[in-house]
Motif scaffolding. Structure first.
Motif, mmCIF file in Angstrom:
data_model
loop_
_atom_site.group_PDB
_atom_site.id
_atom_site.type_symbol
_atom_site.label_atom_id
_atom_site.label_comp_id
_atom_site.label_asym_id
_atom_site.label_seq_id
_atom_site.Cartn_x
_atom_site.Cartn_y
_atom_site.Cartn_z
ATOM 1 N N GLY A 50 0.847 -1.179 0.000
ATOM 2 C CA GLY A 50 0.000 0.000 0.000
ATOM 3 C C GLY A 50 0.887 1.236 0.000
ATOM 4 N N ILE A 51 0.520 2.220 -0.804
ATOM 5 C CA ILE A 51 1.223 3.503 -0.823
ATOM 6 C C ILE A 51 0.168 4.545 -0.473
ATOM 7 N N CYS A 52 0.371 5.220 0.635
ATOM 8 C CA CYS A 52 -0.658 6.086 1.200
ATOM 9 C C CYS A 52 -0.183 7.530 1.293
ATOM 10 N N PHE A 53 -0.870 8.401 0.575
ATOM 11 C CA PHE A 53 -0.532 9.820 0.558
ATOM 12 C C PHE A 53 -1.421 10.600 1.515
ATOM 13 N N TYR A 54 -0.793 11.378 2.346
ATOM 14 C CA TYR A 54 -1.393 12.359 3.265
ATOM 15 C C TYR A 54 -2.695 11.914 3.913
ATOM 16 N N SER A 55 -2.596 10.821 4.648
ATOM 17 C CA SER A 55 -3.745 10.356 5.414
ATOM 18 C C SER A 55 -3.701 10.931 6.808
ATOM 19 N N PHE A 58 0.702 -6.133 5.441
ATOM 20 C CA PHE A 58 1.448 -6.040 4.189
ATOM 21 C C PHE A 58 2.319 -4.786 4.224
ATOM 22 N N GLU A 59 3.265 -4.736 3.300
ATOM 23 C CA GLU A 59 4.166 -3.586 3.215
ATOM 24 C C GLU A 59 3.351 -2.331 2.918
ATOM 25 N N ILE A 60 3.633 -1.279 3.671
ATOM 26 C CA ILE A 60 2.887 -0.035 3.479
ATOM 27 C C ILE A 60 3.828 1.160 3.594
ATOM 28 N N GLU A 61 3.692 2.062 2.650
ATOM 29 C CA GLU A 61 4.511 3.275 2.612
ATOM 30 C C GLU A 61 3.597 4.469 2.868
ATOM 31 N N LEU A 62 3.917 5.232 3.896
ATOM 32 C CA LEU A 62 3.115 6.390 4.279
ATOM 33 C C LEU A 62 3.864 7.662 3.893
ATOM 34 N N ILE A 63 3.210 8.511 3.122
ATOM 35 C CA ILE A 63 3.810 9.776 2.693
ATOM 36 C C ILE A 63 2.975 10.906 3.285
ATOM 37 N N PHE A 64 3.585 11.600 4.226
ATOM 38 C CA PHE A 64 2.885 12.671 4.926
ATOM 39 C C PHE A 64 3.313 14.032 4.392
ATOM 40 N N LYS A 88 7.058 0.676 13.170
ATOM 41 C CA LYS A 88 6.212 -0.507 13.051
ATOM 42 C C LYS A 88 6.727 -1.443 11.953
ATOM 43 N N PRO A 89 6.531 -2.747 12.123
ATOM 44 C CA PRO A 89 6.893 -3.691 11.068
ATOM 45 C C PRO A 89 6.071 -3.423 9.804
ATOM 46 N N ASN A 90 6.660 -3.642 8.660
ATOM 47 C CA ASN A 90 6.031 -3.472 7.345
ATOM 48 C C ASN A 90 5.721 -2.024 6.988
ATOM 49 N N VAL A 91 6.155 -1.061 7.791
ATOM 50 C CA VAL A 91 5.799 0.340 7.557
ATOM 51 C C VAL A 91 7.046 1.174 7.304
ATOM 52 N N SER A 92 6.987 1.977 6.241
ATOM 53 C CA SER A 92 7.959 3.047 6.071
ATOM 54 C C SER A 92 7.152 4.337 6.014
ATOM 55 N N ALA A 93 7.662 5.361 6.642
ATOM 56 C CA ALA A 93 6.934 6.629 6.708
ATOM 57 C C ALA A 93 7.898 7.773 6.482
ATOM 58 N N LYS A 94 7.455 8.733 5.677
ATOM 59 C CA LYS A 94 8.294 9.891 5.423
ATOM 60 C C LYS A 94 7.417 11.124 5.264
ATOM 61 N N CYS A 95 8.033 12.268 5.468
ATOM 62 C CA CYS A 95 7.381 13.552 5.238
ATOM 63 C C CYS A 95 7.978 14.165 3.974
#
Length: 182
Positions: free
Chosen positions: A100-105, A118-124, A143-150
């Motif tokens: 999952g690729i998640c923009f500005y949630s 599952f692998e999830i990428e958070l873009i803040f 968290k496991p399976n999570v990458s997060a960036k601003c």
């Protein structure tokens, strides 16, 4: 691979359809049953979504939409669409989703206890009015399976209907996304 775009509160707009074509997405999931709502403003879209759909219903819509898909699924979501992906990510029964690729949630802040199956990428965005983005990003990145960036842009930078749309950011992100999805 099945690439699925998950819309924000504006639903399936011409701009989102164009993005889907650029990325060769197989489908778009949106909260309004295919009806073009043609909202006049973000405020109008937000109020309608809040009063008539809500996050829980949107998660159910997303689950139903991806259930018949076979193979590896990658979900790319924007705003409340990203929140729906995050909410659904804790359900280990959905084995076909690989990323999952998640923009500005912004709603993720209310569900930090979830652990993604599952692998999830958070873009803040670099700033949100109602919470400390950097603190949330730091918390979720552990968290496991999570990458997060601003990023250096604001909430809505990928949506031409948003007051915060940024054409340069859109173009740059489209290039990065295209390379990731090859």
């Amino acid at each position: 691979m099945n690439l699925v775009l998950v819309s924000d509160i504006f639903g399936k707009t011409a701009a989102l359809k164009a993005l889907a074509e650029e990325l060769n997405a197989q489908s778009i999931v949106e909260p309004y049953g295919g009806v073009d709502m043609a909202f006049n403003s973000e405020q109008q879209a937000y109020e309608y979504f809040s009063q008539h759909i809500g996050l829980d219903e949107y998660v159910a819509i997303l689950q139903k939409a991806i259930k018949p898909l076979a193979g590896n699924i990658i979900l790319v979501g924007f705003s409340v669409g990203a929140s729906a992906i995050w909410s659904m990510s804790a359900h280990p029964a959905i084995k076909t989703i690989v990323k999952g690729i998640c923009f500005y949630s912004s709603q993720i802040r209310h569900h930090t206890e979830l652990n993604s199956a599952f692998e999830i990428e958070l873009i803040f965005p670099h700033y949100e009015q109602h919470f400390d983005v950097k603190a949330l990003q730091a918390k979720l990145a552990t968290k496991p399976n999570v990458s997060a960036k601003c990023v250096d842009y604001l909430h809505g930078f990928m949506n031409p209907h948003s007051n915060n749309f940024n054409q340069c950011a859109y173009d740059e992100t489209l290039t990065v996304l295209s390379n990731k999805l090859i």
